[in-house]
Write a protein that holds these residues in place. Structure first.
Motif, PDB file in Angstrom:
ATOM      1  N   LEU A  92      44.588  41.885  44.583  1.00  0.00           N
ATOM      2  CA  LEU A  92      43.671  41.314  45.575  1.00  0.00           C
ATOM      3  C   LEU A  92      44.146  39.933  46.033  1.00  0.00           C
ATOM      4  O   LEU A  92      44.023  39.589  47.221  1.00  0.00           O
ATOM      5  N   ILE A  93      44.683  39.137  45.113  1.00  0.00           N
ATOM      6  CA  ILE A  93      45.231  37.827  45.491  1.00  0.00           C
ATOM      7  C   ILE A  93      46.369  38.005  46.486  1.00  0.00           C
ATOM      8  O   ILE A  93      46.490  37.256  47.459  1.00  0.00           O
ATOM      9  N   ALA A 101      39.704  36.166  46.591  1.00  0.00           N
ATOM     10  CA  ALA A 101      39.669  36.891  45.323  1.00  0.00           C
ATOM     11  C   ALA A 101      38.648  36.259  44.382  1.00  0.00           C
ATOM     12  O   ALA A 101      37.904  36.967  43.687  1.00  0.00           O
ATOM     13  N   ARG A 102      38.582  34.931  44.373  1.00  0.00           N
ATOM     14  CA  ARG A 102      37.596  34.249  43.538  1.00  0.00           C
ATOM     15  C   ARG A 102      36.179  34.513  44.048  1.00  0.00           C
ATOM     16  O   ARG A 102      35.250  34.728  43.262  1.00  0.00           O
ATOM     17  N   LEU A 103      36.003  34.529  45.357  1.00  0.00           N
ATOM     18  CA  LEU A 103      34.698  34.855  45.938  1.00  0.00           C
ATOM     19  C   LEU A 103      34.250  36.253  45.534  1.00  0.00           C
ATOM     20  O   LEU A 103      33.076  36.480  45.243  1.00  0.00           O
ATOM     21  N   TYR A 104      35.183  37.196  45.525  1.00  0.00           N
ATOM     22  CA  TYR A 104      34.876  38.576  45.148  1.00  0.00           C
ATOM     23  C   TYR A 104      34.329  38.610  43.716  1.00  0.00           C
ATOM     24  O   TYR A 104      33.314  39.253  43.438  1.00  0.00           O
ATOM     25  N   TYR A 105      35.000  37.926  42.821  1.00  0.00           N
ATOM     26  CA  TYR A 105      34.564  37.848  41.426  1.00  0.00           C
ATOM     27  C   TYR A 105      33.172  37.223  41.326  1.00  0.00           C
ATOM     28  O   TYR A 105      32.267  37.760  40.663  1.00  0.00           O
ATOM     29  N   GLU A 106      32.970  36.116  42.022  1.00  0.00           N
ATOM     30  CA  GLU A 106      31.698  35.414  41.950  1.00  0.00           C
ATOM     31  C   GLU A 106      30.567  36.223  42.573  1.00  0.00           C
ATOM     32  O   GLU A 106      29.427  36.199  42.090  1.00  0.00           O
ATOM     33  N   ALA A 107      30.861  36.969  43.646  1.00  0.00           N
ATOM     34  CA  ALA A 107      29.848  37.812  44.275  1.00  0.00           C
ATOM     35  C   ALA A 107      29.342  38.865  43.305  1.00  0.00           C
ATOM     36  O   ALA A 107      28.126  39.109  43.193  1.00  0.00           O
ATOM     37  N   ASN A 108      30.249  39.489  42.574  1.00  0.00           N
ATOM     38  CA  ASN A 108      29.852  40.540  41.649  1.00  0.00           C
ATOM     39  C   ASN A 108      29.087  39.987  40.458  1.00  0.00           C
ATOM     40  O   ASN A 108      28.146  40.621  39.965  1.00  0.00           O
ATOM     41  N   GLU A 147      49.323  42.601  31.933  1.00  0.00           N
ATOM     42  CA  GLU A 147      49.792  41.217  31.763  1.00  0.00           C
ATOM     43  C   GLU A 147      49.777  40.467  33.096  1.00  0.00           C
ATOM     44  O   GLU A 147      49.442  39.274  33.151  1.00  0.00           O
ATOM     45  N   LYS A 148      50.122  41.153  34.184  1.00  0.00           N
ATOM     46  CA  LYS A 148      50.035  40.540  35.518  1.00  0.00           C
ATOM     47  C   LYS A 148      48.574  40.225  35.866  1.00  0.00           C
ATOM     48  O   LYS A 148      48.262  39.182  36.443  1.00  0.00           O
ATOM     49  N   GLU A 149      47.678  41.148  35.516  1.00  0.00           N
ATOM     50  CA  GLU A 149      46.259  40.940  35.781  1.00  0.00           C
ATOM     51  C   GLU A 149      45.739  39.740  34.989  1.00  0.00           C
ATOM     52  O   GLU A 149      44.901  38.969  35.488  1.00  0.00           O
ATOM     53  N   ALA A 150      46.229  39.556  33.777  1.00  0.00           N
ATOM     54  CA  ALA A 150      45.809  38.405  32.964  1.00  0.00           C
ATOM     55  C   ALA A 150      46.210  37.090  33.637  1.00  0.00           C
ATOM     56  O   ALA A 150      45.483  36.092  33.551  1.00  0.00           O
ATOM     57  N   GLU A 151      47.346  37.081  34.303  1.00  0.00           N
ATOM     58  CA  GLU A 151      47.759  35.898  35.058  1.00  0.00           C
ATOM     59  C   GLU A 151      46.754  35.599  36.168  1.00  0.00           C
ATOM     60  O   GLU A 151      46.404  34.433  36.416  1.00  0.00           O
ATOM     61  N   ALA A 152      46.287  36.658  36.828  1.00  0.00           N
ATOM     62  CA  ALA A 152      45.291  36.484  37.897  1.00  0.00           C
ATOM     63  C   ALA A 152      43.976  35.960  37.328  1.00  0.00           C
ATOM     64  O   ALA A 152      43.328  35.102  37.932  1.00  0.00           O
ATOM     65  N   TYR A 153      43.562  36.454  36.163  1.00  0.00           N
ATOM     66  CA  TYR A 153      42.345  35.960  35.513  1.00  0.00           C
ATOM     67  C   TYR A 153      42.442  34.455  35.296  1.00  0.00           C
ATOM     68  O   TYR A 153      41.498  33.699  35.558  1.00  0.00           O
ATOM     69  N   GLN A 154      43.590  34.025  34.784  1.00  0.00           N
ATOM     70  CA  GLN A 154      43.781  32.603  34.512  1.00  0.00           C
ATOM     71  C   GLN A 154      43.764  31.800  35.809  1.00  0.00           C
ATOM     72  O   GLN A 154      43.147  30.727  35.888  1.00  0.00           O
ATOM     73  N   GLN A 155      44.406  32.324  36.837  1.00  0.00           N
ATOM     74  CA  GLN A 155      44.474  31.645  38.127  1.00  0.00           C
ATOM     75  C   GLN A 155      43.087  31.484  38.744  1.00  0.00           C
ATOM     76  O   GLN A 155      42.778  30.458  39.360  1.00  0.00           O
ATOM     77  N   GLY A 157      40.147  31.616  37.075  1.00  0.00           N
ATOM     78  CA  GLY A 157      39.144  31.074  36.168  1.00  0.00           C
ATOM     79  C   GLY A 157      38.178  32.120  35.662  1.00  0.00           C
ATOM     80  O   GLY A 157      37.017  31.809  35.348  1.00  0.00           O
ATOM     81  N   ILE A 158      38.623  33.355  35.553  1.00  0.00           N
ATOM     82  CA  ILE A 158      37.775  34.445  35.067  1.00  0.00           C
ATOM     83  C   ILE A 158      37.634  34.350  33.551  1.00  0.00           C
ATOM     84  O   ILE A 158      38.614  34.094  32.833  1.00  0.00           O
ATOM     85  N   ASP A 159      36.426  34.557  33.054  1.00  0.00           N
ATOM     86  CA  ASP A 159      36.147  34.495  31.622  1.00  0.00           C
ATOM     87  C   ASP A 159      36.699  35.759  30.961  1.00  0.00           C
ATOM     88  O   ASP A 159      36.025  36.789  30.870  1.00  0.00           O
ATOM     89  N   GLY A 160      37.938  35.660  30.503  1.00  0.00           N
ATOM     90  CA  GLY A 160      38.579  36.802  29.868  1.00  0.00           C
ATOM     91  C   GLY A 160      40.072  36.592  29.776  1.00  0.00           C
ATOM     92  O   GLY A 160      40.587  35.496  30.029  1.00  0.00           O
ATOM     93  N   GLY A 161      40.789  37.649  29.408  1.00  0.00           N
ATOM     94  CA  GLY A 161      42.237  37.583  29.279  1.00  0.00           C
ATOM     95  C   GLY A 161      42.732  38.683  28.370  1.00  0.00           C
ATOM     96  O   GLY A 161      42.003  39.636  28.062  1.00  0.00           O
ATOM     97  N   LEU A 162      43.977  38.586  27.956  1.00  0.00           N
ATOM     98  CA  LEU A 162      44.561  39.606  27.088  1.00  0.00           C
ATOM     99  C   LEU A 162      43.769  39.706  25.785  1.00  0.00           C
ATOM    100  O   LEU A 162      43.399  38.686  25.195  1.00  0.00           O
ATOM    101  N   ALA A 163      43.511  40.942  25.360  1.00  0.00           N
ATOM    102  CA  ALA A 163      42.606  41.107  24.210  1.00  0.00           C
ATOM    103  C   ALA A 163      42.882  42.408  23.462  1.00  0.00           C
ATOM    104  O   ALA A 163      41.952  43.109  23.058  1.00  0.00           O
ATOM    105  N   LYS A 164      44.140  42.721  23.240  1.00  0.00           N
ATOM    106  CA  LYS A 164      44.473  43.966  22.544  1.00  0.00           C
ATOM    107  C   LYS A 164      43.807  44.031  21.165  1.00  0.00           C
ATOM    108  O   LYS A 164      43.311  45.082  20.746  1.00  0.00           O
ATOM    109  N   ASP A 165      43.750  42.890  20.496  1.00  0.00           N
ATOM    110  CA  ASP A 165      43.218  42.867  19.133  1.00  0.00           C
ATOM    111  C   ASP A 165      41.699  43.026  19.087  1.00  0.00           C
ATOM    112  O   ASP A 165      41.133  43.246  18.012  1.00  0.00           O
ATOM    113  N   GLU A 166      41.033  42.902  20.227  1.00  0.00           N
ATOM    114  CA  GLU A 166      39.580  43.041  20.256  1.00  0.00           C
ATOM    115  C   GLU A 166      39.120  44.454  20.606  1.00  0.00           C
ATOM    116  O   GLU A 166      37.925  44.732  20.612  1.00  0.00           O
ATOM    117  N   VAL A 167      40.058  45.321  20.918  1.00  0.00           N
ATOM    118  CA  VAL A 167      39.720  46.703  21.293  1.00  0.00           C
ATOM    119  C   VAL A 167      39.216  47.464  20.072  1.00  0.00           C
ATOM    120  O   VAL A 167      39.827  47.405  18.994  1.00  0.00           O
TER     121      VAL A 167
END
Length: 516
Positions: A92-93, A101-108, A147-155, A157-167
């Motif tokens: 989306l970015i 893209a940030r507006l989309y996240y905030e809207a939802n 991993e690319k999506e995690a970069e977008a999360y960081q860019q 400011g999305i509350d989340g990120g890589l979390a394989k160990d939490e599955v």
């Protein structure tokens, strides 16, 4: 391992868990001409929230639905309320830029929080609970995309990120990404509460009232199937697929897919959070808690373009069953259902004025399989536009947004080329059965004299014959043995085996050729 249909525990007929609620409201059909300030066409989440907000603001509102309220996609969803829409934000970015893209996240997130707050304010018990949302992959290719999506999360400011160990899944994953503090709920319980409020606030509601045409654009008049007319100042088209799709050429701007869900009692533990796979075939997981306190596992996925499946439709349910048996152990499958989803060219919904110059007609469509949060976003945005309130998401979702990007143009050419191909292919397809050759509960193209027809023999032995030519734009419908319907591969219209419209954009039934 499941070896065939005879071993399957998938129910013979579809039944949605969400629709299995007692005491749902019912309403008469519109029989006479009426007038209103705001007409809302479509009784799903978008239409009901829009009608509620406008009635709450003191406007005169009339809501009509072609069938029963909440019986379309809203009643056949997985009911996740989340801003995590698969691996969505990195592409989306690239398409729309960081700000949108940030507006989309905030809207939802705003849509999700509105549902939570409204349920609390109105004391609606709708099983709302916060859950984390995961996208996971079992492949190395999918892991790289995550991993690319995690970069977008960081860019963003999305509350989340890589979390394989939490599955917490009973199988290994290569990588996963989490979006924290998302939600799930019971959509029918929530919307039934809003319907009660619409009535209390003076709104009118009619079921079994199919809109077939908008006769005027400046002073809209909605013509219904039974020839009653509803005059209004503004129209909200919340029919999932716009029934007036020629306004703005929506038939050329939406992709239609069908996906499946089974509700399962398991022998093993059920994951606490919400999951969706990045790999194909897609798999979606969440739990639902029954009124008796029992947990059901909802397994979804196995999507395909409507009317175009490489296997018979029931096989998609059996694929989900096999997945559930392999990983969770199935005790029973009390529910199965399916739904259609619309996706726009750039994967961002169209919410706002239907097309340039039609300021009195508004639309919401193309939710890309994530209609719960977007249903609330739509209601908030459309009601703001009608009430003259500023809304910071208007430009993002504007159906008339200019300038197709290169990726949109390629999608447009591919999809509309596919429509032309289906139109021709359908006309050349020959029947492979005779009427006498149809077994009970079997549908197929059959030869009737020198012509072909769509035939279905019901459980009593009666054969129902229809012309399979879709009444929308003339494509030939394919038989769907899971829902016992005729489905159009061009624009997703669906018809019962007796020809009645089940889903638009078609508004006219298939021609009946007589029962035998």
């Amino acid at each position: 391992m499941l070896k065939g249909e005879n071993t399957s525990r998938v129910p013979e007929f579809p039944k949605s868990y969400w629709r299995d609620v007692k005491g749902l409201p019912s309403f008469p059909a519109l029989q006479e001409n009426e007038s209103t300030d705001i007409a809302v066409v479509g009784g799903g989440i978008t239409g009901i929230i829009s009608a509620y907000l406008l009635a709450k603001a003191g406007r005169k509102v009339t809501l009509i639905d072609a069938g029963k309220l909440m019986d379309g996609v809203t009643g056949n969803t997985t009911a996740k309320i989340t801003a995590q829409h698969g691996l969505f934000y990195f592409p989306l970015i690239k398409i729309m830029g960081e700000e949108k893209a940030r507006l989309y996240y905030e809207a939802n997130l705003e849509g999700m929080n509105w549902i939570k707050q409204t349920a609390s304010e109105l004391s609606i018990d709708c099983d709302f609970s916060h859950q984390n949302a995961f996208v996971y992959s079992q492949s190395k290719i999918g892991a790289k995309l995550i991993e690319k999506e995690a970069e977008a999360y960081q860019q963003l400011g999305i509350d989340g990120g890589l979390a394989k160990d939490e599955v917490e899944l009973p199988y290994e994953v290569e990588q996963a990404i989490i979006m924290r503090n998302q939600a799930q709920f019971h959509p029918i319980k929530f919307l039934a509460g809003l319907v009660h409020e619409i009535e209390r606030l003076g709104g009118k509601i009619y079921e079994q009232t199919r809109a077939v045409k908008i006769l005027k654009k400046n002073d809209p008049v909605i013509q219904t199937e039974n020839m009653s007319h509803l005059s209004c100042n503004k129209v909200i088209v919340a029919t999932h697929y716009p029934f007036n799709d020629s306004d703005g050429l929506y038939f050329s701007r939406l992709n239609i897919t069908r996906s499946y869900v089974i509700g399962v009692r398991t022998n093993g533990p059920i994951p606490n959070d919400m999951y969706v796979s990045a790999d194909m075939p897609s798999r979606s997981l969440r739990y639902a808690t029954t009124d008796d306190g029992e947990k059901l596992l909802l397994i979804g996925g196995d999507g395909h373009p409507t009317g175009k499946s490489k296997t018979e439709m029931m096989q998609h349910y059996r694929n989900l069953e096999q997945f559930g048996e392999e990983h969770f152990g199935i005790e029973d499958i009390p529910y199965r259902w399916s739904a259609q989803d619309m996706t726009t060219l750039d994967k961002v919904p169209y919410i706002g004025t239907v097309t340039a110059g039609y300021d009195n007609i508004l639309v919401a469509t193309g939710f890309h399989k994530w209609g719960m949060a977007h249903g609330a976003v739509s209601g908030l945005l459309l009601s703001d536009q009608i009430l003259g309130n500023a809304n910071r998401y208007s430009e993002l979702y504007d159906p008339t947004r200019p300038k197709l990007k290169a990726v949109d143009i390629l999608s447009f050419l591919k999809d509309n080329g596919g429509v032309a191909k289906e139109l021709i292919k359908g006309k050349l397809k020959l029947p492979y059965k005779t009427v006498d050759g149809l077994g009970k509960d079997e549908g197929a193209l059959v030869k009737v004299g020198n012509k072909r027809a769509g035939g279905y023999r019901d459980k009593y032995g009666q054969v129902h014959l229809v012309d399979t030519t879709c009444t929308h734009m003339g494509c030939e419908c394919a038989w769907n043995n899971a829902e016992r319907s005729w489905d159009c591969p061009c624009h997703g219209s669906r018809f019962s085996y007796t020809g009645e419209v089940l889903e638009g954009p078609a508004v006219k039934p298939l021609n009946k050729l007589g029962d035998q």
